[in-house]
Every structure is written in structure tokens, then in C-alpha cells.
Design a protein around this motif. Structure first.
Motif, short mmCIF file in Angstrom:
data_model
loop_
_atom_site.label_atom_id
_atom_site.label_comp_id
_atom_site.label_asym_id
_atom_site.label_seq_id
_atom_site.Cartn_x
_atom_site.Cartn_y
_atom_site.Cartn_z
N THR A 25 45.36 51.88 18.67
CA THR A 25 43.30 51.38 18.75
C THR A 25 42.66 50.65 19.79
O THR A 25 42.74 50.41 20.41
CB THR A 25 43.97 50.38 17.58
OG1 THR A 25 44.91 50.36 17.05
CG2 THR A 25 42.55 49.78 16.92
N LYS A 69 39.17 49.52 19.63
CA LYS A 69 37.86 48.56 19.07
C LYS A 69 36.60 48.31 20.02
O LYS A 69 37.01 48.16 21.53
CB LYS A 69 38.85 46.96 19.43
CG LYS A 69 39.76 46.90 17.98
CD LYS A 69 39.77 45.57 17.61
CE LYS A 69 41.55 45.24 16.62
NZ LYS A 69 41.31 44.09 16.28
N ALA A 70 35.33 48.85 19.27
CA ALA A 70 34.33 48.88 19.91
C ALA A 70 33.76 47.56 20.29
O ALA A 70 34.56 46.42 20.04
CB ALA A 70 33.08 49.53 18.35
N ASP A 86 32.38 45.63 19.41
CA ASP A 86 31.40 44.96 18.22
C ASP A 86 33.21 44.40 17.31
O ASP A 86 32.86 43.93 16.19
CB ASP A 86 30.53 44.97 17.05
CG ASP A 86 30.99 46.14 16.39
OD1 ASP A 86 32.40 46.93 17.02
OD2 ASP A 86 30.61 47.11 15.63
N GLY A 87 34.12 44.57 17.79
CA GLY A 87 35.14 44.36 17.14
C GLY A 87 35.93 45.33 16.12
O GLY A 87 37.34 45.64 15.93
N GLN A 88 34.98 46.28 16.18
CA GLN A 88 35.27 47.57 15.22
C GLN A 88 36.52 48.67 15.14
O GLN A 88 36.19 48.77 16.84
CB GLN A 88 34.41 47.94 14.07
CG GLN A 88 33.40 47.27 13.08
CD GLN A 88 33.61 46.62 12.36
OE1 GLN A 88 34.49 46.99 11.33
NE2 GLN A 88 34.19 44.90 12.59
N VAL A 89 36.57 49.12 14.56
CA VAL A 89 37.83 50.01 14.81
C VAL A 89 37.18 51.50 15.25
O VAL A 89 36.37 51.77 14.17
CB VAL A 89 39.43 50.37 14.32
CG1 VAL A 89 40.13 51.38 14.50
CG2 VAL A 89 40.11 48.94 14.10
N TYR A 90 37.35 52.23 16.02
CA TYR A 90 36.75 52.56 16.93
C TYR A 90 37.06 54.58 16.67
O TYR A 90 36.84 55.00 16.73
CB TYR A 90 35.82 52.75 18.58
CG TYR A 90 35.44 53.93 18.61
CD1 TYR A 90 34.18 54.31 19.03
CD2 TYR A 90 36.34 55.27 19.35
CE1 TYR A 90 33.51 55.60 19.22
CE2 TYR A 90 35.14 56.33 20.22
CZ TYR A 90 34.00 56.18 19.97
OH TYR A 90 33.93 57.25 20.22
N GLU A 131 28.19 53.25 22.63
CA GLU A 131 27.52 51.73 22.51
C GLU A 131 27.81 50.89 24.08
O GLU A 131 29.35 51.07 24.08
CB GLU A 131 27.76 50.85 21.26
CG GLU A 131 26.83 49.12 21.41
CD GLU A 131 28.26 48.54 20.20
OE1 GLU A 131 27.33 47.36 20.58
OE2 GLU A 131 27.88 49.12 19.46
N TYR A 134 35.29 48.17 25.55
CA TYR A 134 36.27 48.97 24.84
C TYR A 134 37.54 48.19 25.20
O TYR A 134 37.98 48.15 26.04
CB TYR A 134 35.79 49.93 24.67
CG TYR A 134 34.75 50.31 24.28
CD1 TYR A 134 34.56 50.95 22.64
CD2 TYR A 134 33.01 50.75 24.87
CE1 TYR A 134 33.30 51.86 22.37
CE2 TYR A 134 32.08 50.61 24.43
CZ TYR A 134 32.16 51.25 23.29
OH TYR A 134 31.15 52.17 22.35
#
Length: 297
Positions: free
Chosen positions: A233, A235-236, A238-242, A270, A274
Motif C-alpha cells: 500500500t 499512502k499519500a 494526507d493518509g489516504q490510500v494512493y 502532492e 508518502y
């Protein structure tokens, strides 16, 4: 090297006496048919070139040695020829510790052996460096213990022919723990990595540009087995899954690489940090995870 940080056990002794199967001392399969030693593997050939010392396991005398075999990557045909000439060990040293106890050190780096035959050595003396000479698919030290002519499993004190699941005494001075697999390397790139380059020592950059071909996260493993579940995984900031990938291993592999990511397609990333997370799940064992980060700026 530091076990579990800059080197890893890639193979244990095969203790299964059957000719068509193999097991390590725990009855798992982190070995291969007929393997007589413990393999301590490096991350890459770049680490080998920097130099990783091999130390004498105990006081003793040099019984035999061989140097002059190259450390080049070899084809299957070349490895077959090496076996036919009985030079699978490549550059090697045999130390005699008395009372029927011998230790073997194989695949040593060409030109790194510091000893002469009949020379006395003390425990901890530098005797050579880890290499890839002989029949070796990756840089590692093959270490073998022999007592009175029999191959001994240093984790149990038993002869290799005595099978798995038995324990007499641990021969290691530092009590080495068992690891059935290893997640030994990983990082980020702005393109799909060439895993041959990684095996030769290519490393992730310290940072990436927000523009490029892609954002890719990769991981490398020792001794992945069929039906292992691997999750990767990204993660970007902001914590969202990229990006993410789930793999069920299709067959046993001594060394394996995987990656996940997304093409940018004229987009920009962004800025920020990461995080790449790899998790391995094997039936009957606790999952293992490892994280890597990269800064986009």
C-alpha cells in the motif's frame, strides 16, 4: 553485518533425509534439497562490493582454502559447469577446531581471504569477506558445521539426517532466532524498477520530483512460499490510500520482488511524505510488516 538489518538467513540446513523433499529444523521449508549449511545473505551486490567481513566462528587452524574464483553473475550453464568441477563452494576456507569439529565458509569474495594453510586463528578474526563465488545466485556466506564427519544443525545440535522438530542444544554464541521469511529491501521510484538493477545495488533516491512517469513502491523478499499473502500500500501525505496491490504467491521462491503504484499521466504529485507499507501473511504465523517513506518536493 547486523542480522535482520543488513543481512538475513536465506536458507537453513535441509534435515529431511528423503531424496525428493526438504525441510529445515522447524519442519518448515526454508531450505532446498540437500543443503548442508546456513546461508547468510546480503541485500545486494553493492553491499558485497563495499565489503562485509567473515569472522572465524571459534579458535582453530586453517585446514584448507581456495581463492581465485570470480564473483560474477553466472548463467545456469556456468553454474552447471561449476558443479561438474566440484567448485560449488567457490572461494572457501575450512577451519579445524579440534576434537573432530570443522567449520566451512563458502562463496567468499575473490581475493579477500586473509589466511594461509596451517595458520592459527582466534574466534572473531577476519578471515575473508562475503562474496558470490562458486555456485551462488546472490551474495551470501554459506556456513557449515561438521563434527566427526557429520553435518550438524547449529540451531539444534543434531545431525542433519536426524530430521526436524528435535532439539539438543543451540551452538550459536549469540542465540539466533528463526525467521521463516524475510522482507529485506524496499523503496520508491518514479518508474517501474529493474529488479536486476536492485539486486546489483540500486537504491531509492532521497526524494522524488512531483512530475515524472509514475510513483512506484517496491519490496524484496527472501523465502516466499506458495499461498503467502502479500499486501502493498502507498499512502499519500494526507493518509489516504494512493495505490495498493494484493498478491497470493503462486510458488515457492528463494528471492522475490513485487511493486505497486500509479502512472501520473501528466498529473503532478502532492508534495509531502508518502509511505509504503508491505505486509506478509503466512498461515500459522504472525504477519510481518515494514514501512518505507519518500519525500516528494
Amino acid at each position: 553485518c547486523a542480522l535482520g538489518e543488513s543481512c538475513w538467513i536465506a536458507n537453513y540446513v535441509d534435515v529431511d533425509p528423503a531424496a525428493d523433499s526438504h525441510k529445515d529444523f522447524t519442519c518448515n521449508a526454508k531450505t532446498y534439497e540437500g543443503h548442508k549449511g546456513t546461508d547468510f545473505a546480503l541485500r545486494s551486490r553493492a553491499e558485497m562490493e563495499k565489503g562485509v567481513n567473515v569472522l572465524a566462528a571459534a579458535d582453530g587452524k586453517v585446514l584448507r582454502l581456495r581463492d581465485g574464483e570470480d564473483d560474477t553473475l553466472k548463467s545456469a550453464a556456468a553454474r552447471q559447469k561449476i558443479s561438474e568441477t566440484n567448485k560449488d563452494c567457490g572461494n572457501g576456507v575450512i577451519l579445524d577446531h579440534g576434537n573432530g569439529l570443522l567449520t566451512y565458509y563458502c562463496h567468499l569474495k575473490n581475493g579477500s581471504i586473509t589466511l594461509e594453510t596451517e595458520q592459527n586463528v582466534k574466534e572473531g578474526d577476519i578471515i575473508a569477506q562475503v562474496g558470490q563465488s562458486g555456485n551462488a545466485e546472490f551474495p551470501h556466506l554459506h556456513f557449515t558445521v561438521i563434527w566427526e564427519g557429520g553435518h550438524i544443525v547449529p540451531f539444534t545440535g543434531h545431525l542433519k539426517e536426524e530430521g526436524c522438530g528435535k532439539f539438543k542444544h543451540n551452538l550459536w554464541k549469540d542465540q539466533l532466532s528463526y525467521a521463516s521469511f524475510a522482507l529485506y529491501d524496499g523503496g520508491f521510484s518514479n518508474h517501474v524498477p529493474d529488479f536486476k538493477d536492485i539486486e546489483n545495488g540500486w537504491q531509492s533516491p532521497d526524494s522524488l520530483s512531483p512530475t515524472g512517469e509514475a510513483l512506484v513502491f517496491w519490496s524484496s523478499f527472501y523465502q516466499i512460499q506458495q499461498d503467502d499473502e502479500i499486501t502493498m500500500t502507498i499512502k499519500a501525505p494526507d493518509g489516504q490510500v494512493y495505490a495498493a496491490r494484493n498478491v497470493t504467491q503462486d510458488k515457492d521462491r528463494a528471492r522475490q520482488h513485487y511493486y505497486t503504484g500509479r502512472k501520473l499521466r501528466h498529473r503532478t504529485l502532492e508534495p509531502g511524505i508518502y509511505t509504503g507499507i508491505t505486509t506478509i501473511k503466512r498461515k500459522g504465523e504472525n504477519p510481518q510488516s515494514r514501512e518505507y517513506t519518500i519525500t516528494v518536493k
